[in-house]
Design a protein around this motif. Structure first.
Motif, PDB file in Angstrom:
ATOM      1  N   GLY A  92      -5.042  -2.818  -7.720  1.00 44.16           N
ATOM      2  CA  GLY A  92      -4.195  -3.350  -6.657  1.00 44.16           C
ATOM      3  C   GLY A  92      -4.346  -2.575  -5.364  1.00 44.16           C
ATOM      4  O   GLY A  92      -4.465  -3.167  -4.282  1.00 44.16           O
ATOM      5  N   LEU A  93      -4.365  -1.247  -5.452  1.00 42.24           N
ATOM      6  CA  LEU A  93      -4.503  -0.429  -4.250  1.00 42.24           C
ATOM      7  C   LEU A  93      -5.870  -0.650  -3.608  1.00 42.24           C
ATOM      8  O   LEU A  93      -5.980  -0.800  -2.380  1.00 42.24           O
ATOM      9  CB  LEU A  93      -4.296   1.047  -4.585  1.00 42.24           C
ATOM     10  CG  LEU A  93      -4.399   2.023  -3.413  1.00 42.24           C
ATOM     11  CD1 LEU A  93      -3.411   1.676  -2.306  1.00 42.24           C
ATOM     12  CD2 LEU A  93      -4.166   3.461  -3.890  1.00 42.24           C
ATOM     13  N   PHE A 150       6.989  -1.991  -6.991  1.00 39.09           N
ATOM     14  CA  PHE A 150       6.661  -0.648  -6.516  1.00 39.09           C
ATOM     15  C   PHE A 150       5.211  -0.384  -6.888  1.00 39.09           C
ATOM     16  O   PHE A 150       4.882  -0.151  -8.059  1.00 39.09           O
ATOM     17  CB  PHE A 150       7.603   0.359  -7.156  1.00 39.09           C
ATOM     18  CG  PHE A 150       7.324   1.811  -6.794  1.00 39.09           C
ATOM     19  CD1 PHE A 150       6.875   2.171  -5.539  1.00 39.09           C
ATOM     20  CD2 PHE A 150       7.542   2.823  -7.732  1.00 39.09           C
ATOM     21  CE1 PHE A 150       6.632   3.495  -5.205  1.00 39.09           C
ATOM     22  CE2 PHE A 150       7.313   4.155  -7.407  1.00 39.09           C
ATOM     23  CZ  PHE A 150       6.855   4.491  -6.148  1.00 39.09           C
ATOM     24  N   THR A 151       4.314  -0.463  -5.888  1.00 38.05           N
ATOM     25  CA  THR A 151       2.889  -0.295  -6.134  1.00 38.05           C
ATOM     26  C   THR A 151       2.318   0.677  -5.099  1.00 38.05           C
ATOM     27  O   THR A 151       3.052   1.277  -4.327  1.00 38.05           O
ATOM     28  CB  THR A 151       2.157  -1.640  -6.012  1.00 38.05           C
ATOM     29  OG1 THR A 151       2.328  -2.145  -4.672  1.00 38.05           O
ATOM     30  CG2 THR A 151       2.697  -2.657  -7.003  1.00 38.05           C
ATOM     31  N   ILE A 188       0.815  -1.216   0.000  1.00 37.17           N
ATOM     32  CA  ILE A 188       0.000   0.000   0.000  1.00 37.17           C
ATOM     33  C   ILE A 188       0.846   1.262   0.000  1.00 37.17           C
ATOM     34  O   ILE A 188       0.533   2.231  -0.700  1.00 37.17           O
ATOM     35  CB  ILE A 188      -0.938   0.008   1.228  1.00 37.17           C
ATOM     36  CG1 ILE A 188      -1.968  -1.119   1.129  1.00 37.17           C
ATOM     37  CG2 ILE A 188      -1.655   1.357   1.372  1.00 37.17           C
ATOM     38  CD1 ILE A 188      -2.815  -1.296   2.383  1.00 37.17           C
ATOM     39  N   ASP A 189       1.968   1.273   0.737  1.00 35.87           N
ATOM     40  CA  ASP A 189       2.593   2.564   1.059  1.00 35.87           C
ATOM     41  C   ASP A 189       4.109   2.622   0.933  1.00 35.87           C
ATOM     42  O   ASP A 189       4.712   3.584   1.384  1.00 35.87           O
ATOM     43  CB  ASP A 189       2.191   2.948   2.487  1.00 35.87           C
ATOM     44  CG  ASP A 189       2.292   4.442   2.744  1.00 35.87           C
ATOM     45  OD1 ASP A 189       1.981   5.221   1.819  1.00 35.87           O
ATOM     46  OD2 ASP A 189       2.690   4.836   3.854  1.00 35.87           O
ATOM     47  N   PHE A 190       4.727   1.613   0.330  1.00 34.95           N
ATOM     48  CA  PHE A 190       6.180   1.692   0.168  1.00 34.95           C
ATOM     49  C   PHE A 190       6.553   2.787  -0.821  1.00 34.95           C
ATOM     50  O   PHE A 190       5.890   2.985  -1.835  1.00 34.95           O
ATOM     51  CB  PHE A 190       6.722   0.358  -0.341  1.00 34.95           C
ATOM     52  CG  PHE A 190       7.531  -0.388   0.680  1.00 34.95           C
ATOM     53  CD1 PHE A 190       7.359  -0.181   2.032  1.00 34.95           C
ATOM     54  CD2 PHE A 190       8.477  -1.322   0.286  1.00 34.95           C
ATOM     55  CE1 PHE A 190       8.096  -0.864   2.976  1.00 34.95           C
ATOM     56  CE2 PHE A 190       9.217  -2.027   1.225  1.00 34.95           C
ATOM     57  CZ  PHE A 190       9.026  -1.798   2.563  1.00 34.95           C
ATOM     58  N   MET A 225      12.530   2.132  -1.105  1.00 32.80           N
ATOM     59  CA  MET A 225      12.330   1.030  -0.177  1.00 32.80           C
ATOM     60  C   MET A 225      11.934  -0.237  -0.920  1.00 32.80           C
ATOM     61  O   MET A 225      12.384  -1.343  -0.587  1.00 32.80           O
ATOM     62  CB  MET A 225      11.256   1.410   0.848  1.00 32.80           C
ATOM     63  CG  MET A 225      11.620   2.651   1.652  1.00 32.80           C
ATOM     64  SD  MET A 225      10.207   3.358   2.521  1.00 32.80           S
ATOM     65  CE  MET A 225      10.073   2.240   3.902  1.00 32.80           C
ATOM     66  N   ALA A 226      11.071  -0.098  -1.940  1.00 35.77           N
ATOM     67  CA  ALA A 226      10.683  -1.251  -2.743  1.00 35.77           C
ATOM     68  C   ALA A 226      11.891  -1.822  -3.485  1.00 35.77           C
ATOM     69  O   ALA A 226      12.086  -3.038  -3.550  1.00 35.77           O
ATOM     70  CB  ALA A 226       9.597  -0.853  -3.737  1.00 35.77           C
ATOM     71  N   THR A 227      12.719  -0.940  -4.014  1.00 29.64           N
ATOM     72  CA  THR A 227      13.914  -1.378  -4.738  1.00 29.64           C
ATOM     73  C   THR A 227      14.867  -2.130  -3.821  1.00 29.64           C
ATOM     74  O   THR A 227      15.408  -3.184  -4.170  1.00 29.64           O
ATOM     75  CB  THR A 227      14.626  -0.165  -5.354  1.00 29.64           C
ATOM     76  OG1 THR A 227      13.730   0.504  -6.257  1.00 29.64           O
ATOM     77  CG2 THR A 227      15.880  -0.596  -6.110  1.00 29.64           C
TER      78      THR A 227
END
Length: 392
Positions: free
Chosen positions: A247-248, A217-218, A203-205, A209-211
């Motif tokens: 997705g969200l 990355f969503t 939801i909030d990355f 941070m996702a990398t």
């Protein structure tokens, strides 16, 4: 958005935040006051057992990088408790309300990747039931805060649906206006989402941070990047927008469903530590402006975090007052600093009328906000000790 333990969420069964209060708070014998020596490759807890109830961990980071301390459930997946942003040389206290059972402790170097020093931790003994007014206050605090969580997820589902509908339709001006308000409900209860494994990252990355964690990355910030596209970035196609929106919506609906599981609850320490954590997040990451790096709508997040912390604190305030003169003095300090911080934020707008974007603030104004957050964080950090009746 904080870094969290990236374990699969335990859905389809009973998933609770931290540990269950079960209407009980134990006394705090010496065996329940432990130390944690943190190094770059170790996480040594001074004892492998503790008495049930409020357990105090004093963690010292003797390493060279920022670290985190975790308490995991017996499946090593569910997060029972965590203390983040323990900087090199720092010593911090963390209090968890632990029922009898098997747990695991570990640290996470740099707050990313696999845990280090994972060790079995056993909690023994009987729970000590509260009596009279104390139990009534505790039950009321838990009941009211769970109701607040459910209310916020209800608003979250509705607001995200409106936001993503505008985004998918290509109504970017409308979507930009809805982006910060769609996040408000989430930011008020973020510690709840963070307890559900990998749901919060979906939801909030943020992109870095996702990398780092090698995950897609969503979520909010991926859509934010489309709406405030930086130079050289190719925005999503209509089909890709639909996928991101779906997705969200699915992930916030999952959060909505999880907090409505029949046996979902929170503990008294979850509530007080949630208030502390929300302020810590503003102080350690959001104050830098890195959260909403494309839209610069950080002040909406600030206000929502402060409101969420205030609600959590309000649910345990009377319990703190009931602990005697020290509790009353602490409450006076916290009340004063909440008022002061809200006045500071009001100088830049409101959730209803909107705020100025964060990039319009001067260095001095950012410093003043940081000082105000720190002034509240200091007394608020003592809240769990006071509520659970643990001597400093």
């Amino acid at each position: 958005m904080r870094k969290t333990h990236l374990a699969p969420a335990a859905v389809g069964g009973a998933l609770t935040l931290a540990v269950l209060l079960s209407g009980c708070v134990a006394n705090n014998p010496a065996s329940s006051a432990l130390t944690v020596d943190i190094t770059d490759d170790g996480c040594n807890v001074s004892a492998a057992t503790a008495a049930s109830g409020a357990v105090k961990f004093t963690a010292s980071n003797k390493g060279t990088q920022v670290n985190e301390f975790y308490i995991l459930a017996d499946d090593k997946l569910r997060i029972v408790g965590e203390k983040e942003n323990i900087t090199p040389g720092a010593t911090v206290d963390y209090v968890a309300q632990l029922s009898p059972g098997t747990y695991y402790t570990e640290c996470k170097l740099g707050m990313v990747g696999a845990g280090i020093g994972t060790s079995k931790f056993t909690v023994t003994g009987d729970e000590v039931a509260l009596s009279g007014t104390d139990k009534e206050q505790s039950d009321t605090a838990v009941t009211n805060y769970v109701a607040y969580i459910k209310e916020q997820t209800d608003g979250l589902v509705t607001n995200v649906a409106a936001f993503t509908a505008a985004y998918v339709a290509g109504n970017d001006d409308e979507a930009r206006a809805l982006f910060p308000t769609a996040r408000t409900n989430y930011e008020r209860i973020e510690p709840t989402a963070e307890a559900f494994g990998d749901l919060d990252p979906k939801i909030d990355f943020r992109e870095p941070m996702a990398t780092e964690d090698g995950i897609p990355f969503t979520g909010f910030h991926r859509i934010e990047k489309d709406l405030w596209a930086p130079a050289g970035f190719t925005p999503s196609t209509p089909a890709e927008r639909q996928e991101l929106a779906d997705g969200l919506n699915a992930n916030v609906k999952q959060l909505f469903d999880l907090v409505r599981e029949k046996d979902f609850t929170v503990s008294l320490s979850d509530i007080s530590n949630g208030a502390i954590g929300l302020l810590e997040e503003v102080a350690t990451s959001k104050i830098t402006g890195e959260e909403d790096e494309f839209s610069h709508t950080d002040l909406w997040d600030f206000q929502a975090n402060v409101e969420g912390a205030s609600v959590a604190y309000g649910n345990v305030r009377d319990i703190a007052v009931s602990k005697g003169d020290d509790g009353k003095k602490l409450v006076e300090k916290i009340d004063k600093q909440f008022d002061a911080l809200n006045k500071q934020l009001a100088a830049y707008g409101s959730l209803d009328a909107g705020f100025v974007t964060y990039d319009q603030l001067s260095t001095q104004q950012v410093k003043e906000l940081s000082d105000g957050i720190n002034a509240l964080s200091e007394p608020l950090s003592q809240l769990t000790h006071t509520v659970l009746g643990i001597a400093e």
